[in-house]
Design an enzyme around this catalytic site. Structure first.
Site, PDB file in Angstrom:
ATOM      1  N   LYS A 128       0.779  -1.240   0.000  1.00 17.24           N
ATOM      2  CA  LYS A 128       0.000   0.000   0.000  1.00 17.24           C
ATOM      3  C   LYS A 128       0.807   1.285   0.000  1.00 17.24           C
ATOM      4  O   LYS A 128       1.769   1.420   0.743  1.00 17.24           O
ATOM      5  CB  LYS A 128      -0.915  -0.001   1.222  1.00 17.24           C
ATOM      6  CG  LYS A 128      -1.985  -1.055   1.101  1.00 17.24           C
ATOM      7  CD  LYS A 128      -2.963  -0.957   2.225  1.00 17.24           C
ATOM      8  CE  LYS A 128      -4.133  -1.888   1.972  1.00 17.24           C
ATOM      9  NZ  LYS A 128      -4.951  -2.048   3.158  1.00 17.24           N
ATOM     10  N   GLY A 183       9.441  -6.047   7.573  1.00 14.29           N
ATOM     11  CA  GLY A 183       9.199  -7.475   7.771  1.00 14.29           C
ATOM     12  C   GLY A 183       9.276  -8.312   6.508  1.00 14.29           C
ATOM     13  O   GLY A 183       9.989  -9.316   6.456  1.00 14.29           O
ATOM     14  N   GLY A 191       8.468  -1.784  11.720  1.00  9.07           N
ATOM     15  CA  GLY A 191       7.877  -0.465  11.974  1.00  9.07           C
ATOM     16  C   GLY A 191       8.929   0.547  12.392  1.00  9.07           C
ATOM     17  O   GLY A 191       8.930   1.697  11.937  1.00  9.07           O
TER      18      GLY A 191
HETATM   19  P1  AMP Z   1       3.951  -4.277   3.032  1.00  4.76           P
HETATM   20  O1  AMP Z   1       3.614  -4.869   4.359  1.00  4.76           O
HETATM   21  O2  AMP Z   1       3.233  -3.019   2.719  1.00  4.76           O
HETATM   22  O3  AMP Z   1       5.436  -4.201   2.797  1.00  4.76           O
HETATM   23  O4  AMP Z   1       3.367  -5.293   1.952  1.00  4.76           O
HETATM   24  C1  AMP Z   1       3.840  -6.594   1.778  1.00  4.76           C
HETATM   25  C2  AMP Z   1       2.866  -7.364   0.958  1.00  4.76           C
HETATM   26  O5  AMP Z   1       2.699  -6.742  -0.314  1.00  4.76           O
HETATM   27  C3  AMP Z   1       3.280  -8.784   0.673  1.00  4.76           C
HETATM   28  O6  AMP Z   1       2.454  -9.651   1.386  1.00  4.76           O
HETATM   29  C4  AMP Z   1       3.107  -8.926  -0.822  1.00  4.76           C
HETATM   30  O7  AMP Z   1       2.445 -10.120  -1.194  1.00  4.76           O
HETATM   31  C5  AMP Z   1       2.229  -7.738  -1.174  1.00  4.76           C
HETATM   32  N1  AMP Z   1       2.354  -7.372  -2.590  1.00  4.76           N
HETATM   33  C6  AMP Z   1       3.485  -7.157  -3.281  1.00  4.76           C
HETATM   34  N2  AMP Z   1       3.200  -6.913  -4.574  1.00  4.76           N
HETATM   35  C7  AMP Z   1       1.868  -6.998  -4.714  1.00  4.76           C
HETATM   36  C8  AMP Z   1       0.977  -6.866  -5.820  1.00  4.76           C
HETATM   37  N3  AMP Z   1       1.430  -6.611  -7.034  1.00  4.76           N
HETATM   38  N4  AMP Z   1      -0.342  -7.007  -5.576  1.00  4.76           N
HETATM   39  C9  AMP Z   1      -0.795  -7.272  -4.332  1.00  4.76           C
HETATM   40  N5  AMP Z   1      -0.004  -7.405  -3.254  1.00  4.76           N
HETATM   41  C10 AMP Z   1       1.314  -7.274  -3.436  1.00  4.76           C
END
Ligand code: AMP
Length: 392
Positions: A198, A351, A374
């Site tokens: 996100k 993480g 975090g």
């Molecule tokens: P974050 O905690 O924001 O670093 O997000 C990590 C998560 O982002 C992981 O579980 C990934 O599977 C997800 N992620 C990475 N690329 C994509 C994508 N193209 N679409 C959906 N989720 C994603």
């Protein structure tokens, strides 16, 4: 920011109260990953090696929310800690109170007492001053080595430092040593790779990185909000409609500052979000209707190669694709490989990117793999972490 470290304290004959991060994953009461315990050993062994010291170790485990719950007892950690230190570890039934104090008073030089979960008391997360004072009675000096909770002002990470001579352990010292230059004076070219799900959770870090970086690589699910803002077709990919304007603003800011902002130019897509979904090559920026962008494509990865290789400092937070699904792990693997081969200073925080470099076996070729998700993000955002500010 200069912080005091455990080397700066006179430890001779002292009872040393140490805050560690033993918030380890457990399955049916068994530790499934002891990385966090191992990460604290250098500090614990250093203290035990000093003349006449004893150790009082405190941590949280999970989220018991102020209630005593057996599944979150630090007794699950005691045996492993004892094995790793090669010493007997005594267990207290609480982290404050008369019984704990008498156990501490009875500690002889070289002995260790592990306190019970700090978060069995609500006062811990509330940073209650009275509770912090009670904790401080457990030692003559206080050493914080829990980087993973340094972004929280809790009684054991911040409050207690008001009552005792305080310093950082080696783990916090190392985290500061690597993150501080990235925020204040990075060696250039400085490349930041930000991925993950996100945009909304990473706006502050993107804003902060734009002040200093040479190239900002944006991948993962969050890249699609940026692509949409550019007018690119994104099919059914992850999108945060409310953040399209933010993405646009960040791209304008990058342009104004002369930062190269790299977005995916091709993709691996799928028709459904599942671990058995087939990977469909999308050889252009635009993703056809009905497809989900799941990973960066090979052209995109290739375009990162020189940028990453030539960087003098680099930070990476967040996977470039849904790396948990084998068909969509290539982009994250490829980036991990490039980062591992980079001769500049490389730091991985967060993480999922840490899980990725561990999973792919590159961790030992990266200069610093952060122990705090975090906390590392907040550090990069330029925030002063309360647990570290307390040690200045
Ligand atoms: P974050 O905690 O924001 O670093 O997000 C990590 C998560 O982002 C992981 O579980 C990934 O599977 C997800 N992620 C990475 N690329 C994509 C994508 N193209 N679409 C959906 N989720 C994603």
């Amino acid at each position: 920011m200069k912080i005091k470290t455990v080397r700066d304290l006179d430890l001779k004959g002292k009872r040393c109260l140490v805050r560690v991060d033993f918030n380890v994953p457990l399955k049916n009461g068994v530790i499934t990953d002891d990385t966090r315990i191992k990460a604290a050993l250098k500090t614990l062994n250093y203290i035990l090696d000093q003349d006449g010291t004893s150790l009082v170790v405190m941590s949280h485990l999970g989220r018991p929310k102020g209630k005593v719950k057996e599944e979150y007892s630090l007794s699950h950690v005691k045996e492993r800690l004892s094995e790793l230190l090669n010493k007997k570890v005594n267990m207290a039934s609480d982290c404050i109170g008369k019984d704990v104090l008498s156990q501490i008073e009875a500690l002889k030089s070289g002995e260790i007492l592990l306190l019970e979960n700090l978060r069995f008391h609500n006062e811990e997360t509330a940073n209650d001053s009275d509770f912090a004072k009670k904790l401080s009675a457990n030692g003559d000096v206080y050493i914080n080595d829990a980087f993973g909770t340094a972004h929280r002002a809790h009684a054991s990470t911040e409050g207690v430092s008001h009552f005792l001579p305080s310093a950082a352990g080696f783990l916090i010292e190392k985290e500061v040593e690597f993150f501080e230059p990235l925020v204040n004076n990075p060696a250039k070219p400085f490349v930041a790779i930000i991925g993950g799900a996100k945009v909304s959770s990473k706006i502050s870090v993107l804003e902060s990185l734009l002040k200093n970086c040479t190239t900002l690589i944006i991948g993962g699910g969050m890249a699609y909000t940026f692509l949409k803002a550019k007018g690119v077709e994104i099919g059914n990919s992850l999108i945060e409609e409310d953040f399209i304007a933010t993405a646009e603003k960040l791209m304008k800011s990058a342009e104004a500052k002369g930062v190269d902002l790299l977005l995916p130019v091709d993709h691996l897509a799928s028709s459904e979000f599942s671990d058995s979904a087939e990977a469909i090559i999308v050889d252009s920026e635009n993703i056809p209707e009905g497809l989900i962008g799941m990973d960066i494509g090979s052209k995109t990865l290739k375009s990162y190669s020189d940028v990453i290789t030539n960087s003098k400092s680099l930070v990476w937070n967040g996977p470039l694709g849904v790396f948990e699904f084998p068909n969509f792990a290539k982009g994250t693997f490829g980036v991990a490989e490039l980062v591992a081969a980079c001769e500049g200073i490389t730091v991985v925080g967060g993480g999922d990117s840490v899980a990725a470099v561990n999973k792919f076996g590159f961790a030992d070729r990266i200069d610093h793999v952060s122990t705090g998700g975090g906390a590392s993000l907040e550090y990069l955002e330029g925030k002063i972490l309360p647990g570290i500010a307390a040690l200045r």
